[in-house]
Design a protein around this motif. Structure first.
Motif, mmCIF file in Angstrom:
data_model
loop_
_atom_site.group_PDB
_atom_site.id
_atom_site.type_symbol
_atom_site.label_atom_id
_atom_site.label_comp_id
_atom_site.label_asym_id
_atom_site.label_seq_id
_atom_site.Cartn_x
_atom_site.Cartn_y
_atom_site.Cartn_z
ATOM 1 N N UNK A 1 0.829 -1.204 0.000
ATOM 2 C CA UNK A 1 0.000 0.000 0.000
ATOM 3 C C UNK A 1 0.861 1.250 0.000
ATOM 4 N N UNK A 2 0.303 2.308 -0.562
ATOM 5 C CA UNK A 2 0.980 3.595 -0.550
ATOM 6 C C UNK A 2 0.937 4.194 0.853
ATOM 7 N N UNK A 3 2.057 4.701 1.289
ATOM 8 C CA UNK A 3 2.168 5.423 2.558
ATOM 9 C C UNK A 3 2.158 6.893 2.166
ATOM 10 N N UNK A 4 1.051 7.584 2.454
ATOM 11 C CA UNK A 4 0.862 8.956 1.981
ATOM 12 C C UNK A 4 1.031 9.974 3.100
ATOM 13 N N UNK A 5 1.397 11.177 2.715
ATOM 14 C CA UNK A 5 1.575 12.264 3.681
ATOM 15 C C UNK A 5 0.242 12.651 4.320
ATOM 16 N N UNK B 1 -4.340 11.943 4.316
ATOM 17 C CA UNK B 1 -5.375 10.936 4.079
ATOM 18 C C UNK B 1 -6.205 11.307 2.854
ATOM 19 N N UNK B 2 -5.535 11.452 1.729
ATOM 20 C CA UNK B 2 -6.159 11.823 0.454
ATOM 21 C C UNK B 2 -5.480 11.060 -0.680
ATOM 22 N N UNK B 3 -6.243 10.669 -1.689
ATOM 23 C CA UNK B 3 -5.693 9.931 -2.822
ATOM 24 C C UNK B 3 -4.614 10.728 -3.553
ATOM 25 N N UNK B 4 -4.777 12.032 -3.677
ATOM 26 C CA UNK B 4 -3.822 12.850 -4.409
ATOM 27 C C UNK B 4 -2.624 13.298 -3.582
ATOM 28 N N UNK B 5 -2.555 12.892 -2.311
ATOM 29 C CA UNK B 5 -1.455 13.325 -1.444
ATOM 30 C C UNK B 5 -0.141 12.668 -1.860
ATOM 31 N N UNK B 6 0.950 13.304 -1.505
ATOM 32 C CA UNK B 6 2.284 12.803 -1.817
ATOM 33 C C UNK B 6 2.475 11.393 -1.264
ATOM 34 N N UNK C 1 9.214 3.782 8.174
ATOM 35 C CA UNK C 1 10.520 4.357 7.840
ATOM 36 C C UNK C 1 10.721 5.764 8.397
ATOM 37 N N UNK C 2 10.383 5.940 9.668
ATOM 38 C CA UNK C 2 10.665 7.190 10.353
ATOM 39 C C UNK C 2 9.648 8.296 10.188
ATOM 40 N N UNK C 3 8.499 8.016 9.584
ATOM 41 C CA UNK C 3 7.508 9.078 9.389
ATOM 42 C C UNK C 3 6.089 8.541 9.584
ATOM 43 N N UNK C 4 5.229 9.361 10.191
ATOM 44 C CA UNK C 4 3.809 9.045 10.268
ATOM 45 C C UNK C 4 3.164 9.498 8.968
ATOM 46 N N UNK C 5 2.249 8.696 8.469
ATOM 47 C CA UNK C 5 1.509 9.016 7.258
ATOM 48 C C UNK C 5 0.212 8.229 7.259
ATOM 49 N N UNK C 6 -0.395 8.051 6.102
ATOM 50 C CA UNK C 6 -1.688 7.383 6.004
ATOM 51 C C UNK C 6 -1.672 6.325 4.905
ATOM 52 N N UNK C 7 -2.372 5.226 5.169
ATOM 53 C CA UNK C 7 -2.524 4.151 4.183
ATOM 54 C C UNK C 7 -3.979 3.696 4.181
ATOM 55 N N UNK C 8 -4.367 3.039 3.102
ATOM 56 C CA UNK C 8 -5.754 2.615 2.909
ATOM 57 C C UNK C 8 -6.182 1.618 3.983
#
Length: 140
Positions: free
Chosen positions: A72-76, A78-83, A122-129
């Motif tokens: 899954x993508x780990x995004x910055x 909680x949006x599909x278009x996020x980095x 990997x050292x960062x909080x982000x969002x996944x599906x």
């Protein structure tokens, strides 16, 4: 007097070298897994309540982990278009929030949802599906 100032200079140089040797940039990382930092209040679940209120002294902080059925993508955000920060490989246990969070709608792992899981990778909080979570459990 010259010996005195020479001694002070040598001590100052030794002190400066000791500080640079202990700096994080030159520190060697010990082998083993990387653990997530202690979650902040938004990344915990409070389990103790009294009449719907959570008294400060009675709050039990819980941490959780999950693994995903697919990479899954780990995004910055909680949006599909996020980095996209990185891709979390399928089956990898990762520290996560104990609650799902509403965000932008997505389709992943055969489902459409707007729920996301806050993930430490990997050292960062982000969002996944959230729909791709295959297993989830409390760790404390």
């Amino acid at each position: 007097m010259k010996k005195f100032f020479t001694a002070i200079g040598v001590m100052a140089a030794a002190f400066a070298l000791s500080l640079s040797a202990a700096s994080p940039a030159t520190a060697v990382r010990p082998p083993g897994p990387i653990h997530a930092p202690t979650p902040v209040k938004s990344r915990i679940e409070s389990t103790a309540t009294v009449d719907g209120e959570v008294p400060d002294a009675a709050v039990e902080q819980r941490t959780c982990r999950a693994r995903f059925a697919e990479g899954v993508n780990h995004r910055r955000l909680a949006e599909v278009g996020a980095t996209i920060l990185e891709v979390i490989p399928a089956g990898t246990w990762v520290p996560v929030s104990c609650e799902r969070r509403a965000g932008g709608e997505y389709s992943a792992c055969g489902l459409t949802s707007d729920y996301w899981m806050e993930v430490y990778w990997n050292g960062a909080w982000g969002y996944s599906a959230w729909s791709c979570v295959s297993e989830w459990e409390y760790t404390s």
